[in-house]
Design a protein around this motif. Structure first.
Motif, PDB file in Angstrom:
ATOM      1  N   PRO A 166      37.710  33.032  42.094  1.00  0.00           N
ATOM      2  CA  PRO A 166      37.263  34.439  42.135  1.00  0.00           C
ATOM      3  C   PRO A 166      38.165  35.335  42.973  1.00  0.00           C
ATOM      4  O   PRO A 166      38.462  36.473  42.579  1.00  0.00           O
ATOM      5  N   THR A 167      38.627  34.850  44.109  1.00  0.00           N
ATOM      6  CA  THR A 167      39.500  35.671  44.959  1.00  0.00           C
ATOM      7  C   THR A 167      40.830  35.948  44.278  1.00  0.00           C
ATOM      8  O   THR A 167      41.331  37.088  44.287  1.00  0.00           O
ATOM      9  N   ILE A 168      41.419  34.934  43.668  1.00  0.00           N
ATOM     10  CA  ILE A 168      42.692  35.128  42.969  1.00  0.00           C
ATOM     11  C   ILE A 168      42.521  36.075  41.783  1.00  0.00           C
ATOM     12  O   ILE A 168      43.380  36.929  41.520  1.00  0.00           O
ATOM     13  N   ALA A 169      41.391  35.963  41.082  1.00  0.00           N
ATOM     14  CA  ALA A 169      41.151  36.853  39.949  1.00  0.00           C
ATOM     15  C   ALA A 169      41.007  38.301  40.411  1.00  0.00           C
ATOM     16  O   ALA A 169      41.520  39.233  39.757  1.00  0.00           O
ATOM     17  N   ASP A 170      40.323  38.532  41.530  1.00  0.00           N
ATOM     18  CA  ASP A 170      40.210  39.898  42.057  1.00  0.00           C
ATOM     19  C   ASP A 170      41.567  40.453  42.461  1.00  0.00           C
ATOM     20  O   ASP A 170      41.872  41.638  42.206  1.00  0.00           O
ATOM     21  N   GLN A 254      36.378  38.243  34.298  1.00  0.00           N
ATOM     22  CA  GLN A 254      36.588  36.824  34.570  1.00  0.00           C
ATOM     23  C   GLN A 254      36.264  36.486  36.018  1.00  0.00           C
ATOM     24  O   GLN A 254      35.713  35.402  36.302  1.00  0.00           O
ATOM     25  N   ALA A 255      36.578  37.380  36.946  1.00  0.00           N
ATOM     26  CA  ALA A 255      36.238  37.136  38.350  1.00  0.00           C
ATOM     27  C   ALA A 255      34.727  37.088  38.539  1.00  0.00           C
ATOM     28  O   ALA A 255      34.198  36.245  39.285  1.00  0.00           O
ATOM     29  N   HIS A 256      34.015  38.015  37.854  1.00  0.00           N
ATOM     30  CA  HIS A 256      32.550  37.994  37.939  1.00  0.00           C
ATOM     31  C   HIS A 256      31.989  36.689  37.373  1.00  0.00           C
ATOM     32  O   HIS A 256      31.076  36.084  37.969  1.00  0.00           O
ATOM     33  N   ASP A 257      32.519  36.253  36.228  1.00  0.00           N
ATOM     34  CA  ASP A 257      32.049  34.996  35.637  1.00  0.00           C
ATOM     35  C   ASP A 257      32.339  33.806  36.557  1.00  0.00           C
ATOM     36  O   ASP A 257      31.529  32.872  36.655  1.00  0.00           O
ATOM     37  N   ALA A 258      33.496  33.836  37.227  1.00  0.00           N
ATOM     38  CA  ALA A 258      33.834  32.742  38.143  1.00  0.00           C
ATOM     39  C   ALA A 258      32.884  32.709  39.322  1.00  0.00           C
ATOM     40  O   ALA A 258      32.476  31.624  39.777  1.00  0.00           O
ATOM     41  N   ARG A 259      32.504  33.880  39.825  1.00  0.00           N
ATOM     42  CA  ARG A 259      31.550  33.904  40.939  1.00  0.00           C
ATOM     43  C   ARG A 259      30.172  33.399  40.495  1.00  0.00           C
ATOM     44  O   ARG A 259      29.510  32.664  41.241  1.00  0.00           O
ATOM     45  N   VAL A 260      29.752  33.779  39.293  1.00  0.00           N
ATOM     46  CA  VAL A 260      28.471  33.285  38.780  1.00  0.00           C
ATOM     47  C   VAL A 260      28.518  31.772  38.613  1.00  0.00           C
ATOM     48  O   VAL A 260      27.565  31.057  38.971  1.00  0.00           O
TER      49      VAL A 260
END
Length: 305
Positions: A166-170, A254-260
């Motif tokens: 998530p951090t890398i995606a953000d 994708q970052a939101h999906d990774a956090r979920v």
């Protein structure tokens, strides 16, 4: 007298093994026979080329280690599976080096088993067959322990990659929203961050600079790590690059999906921990509570009776 008989039997077995290995010794290969007469490309003599090896014992034991590695290859995990787990764990070892480490661990286990068997033979006079089985179990268990250690390292690094996603995606979404291209954003993030996922990203970018398409390099990275959220993330990026959709919006989604997915994984791990916590409660705390609750009543009944 029995310990000396056991040591004599062991020495006899070792001597028979050495004689049999000498009788059935492999003939040297064509490369080995031609090696003393061929000068390497660096201009040095072959003896000088091999003189820099660190351990003479390691060079002498190389054929034995190679044979034991073939046995582990035949009866243990395959080379493809070992290569996959080495990549997932981030190790720079080759399959041959890993097999050599397995053989070394097995040799250490063999020595520990032999020491324990000798002690049991001297102290308690244990049967010889039982001691031989103990030595074999120690050697095999040590080799399997090295394999299990690799599996644990691979799973641990995969979980670390999932937590970093998530951090890398953000960061990628911020870089793309600032006007950078996909490759430039990935290079910036890989250069300014540290961790397992940035390391894999740098490797994928190196493959892309070597001539491989960026989408193919990213897909290879997702397959190599074995992280399912990262595979979905890469599929989204590849689809956005191929279809021309806004990459920043795709990266934020994708970052939101990774956090979920990370929260779901934490909830799943918490549920497993709850089940594990039931073991001491049911088998330790609950019996002690029952004893404390019933013991005074039982004593009172006994005294009044």
């Amino acid at each position: 007298m029995m310990p000396f008989a056991f040591l004599a039997a062991f020495a006899l077995a070792v001597g028979i093994g050495l004689v049999m290995s000498w009788v059935f010794a492999r003939r040297p290969s064509l490369d080995a026979r031609l090696a003393p007469y061929v000068r390497p490309a660096d201009g040095r003599a072959w003896s000088e080329h091999n003189a820099g090896s660190r351990f003479t014992v390691a060079r002498l034991a190389a054929p034995v280690v190679r044979d034991a590695s073939r046995v582990l290859e035949r009866w243990g995990s395959s080379a493809k599976d070992v290569r996959l787990r080495l990549d997932r764990s981030g190790s720079r070892l080759t399959v041959e080096q890993f097999r050599s480490q397995q053989v070394a661990w097995g040799a250490v286990g063999l020595g520990i088993g032999f020491a324990a068997a000798t002690t049991m033979r001297i102290a308690r006079g244990a049967p010889l067959v039982t001691l031989l089985i103990l030595v074999a179990i120690c050697a095999l268990g040590a080799a399997l322990a090295r394999d299990a250690w690799l599996t644990r390292a691979a799973n641990k690094r995969t979980a670390l990659i999932v937590s970093e996603l998530p951090t890398i995606a953000d960061l990628l979404a911020l870089s793309v929203a600032a006007g950078e291209g996909a490759r430039a954003a990935m290079e910036r993030v890989a250069r300014t961050t540290h961790g397992a996922l940035p390391e894999e990203l740098r490797r994928a970018l190196a493959d892309a600079r070597a001539g491989e398409p960026l989408s193919r390099a990213l897909q290879d990275m997702a397959v190599r790590t074995g992280a399912q959220p990262l595979r979905r993330f890469v599929d989204g990026i590849v689809a956005a690059l191929d279809l021309g959709t806004p990459l920043a919006a795709v990266l934020r989604a994708q970052a939101h999906d990774a956090r979920v997915a990370g929260r779901e994984q934490l909830m799943e791990q918490g549920g497993k921990r709850e089940i594990v916590m039931l073991v001491p409660v049911v088998f330790l705390i609950l019996p002690v509570t029952i004893v404390f609750a019933t013991y005074p009543g039982l004593i009172a009944i006994r005294l009044t009776g």
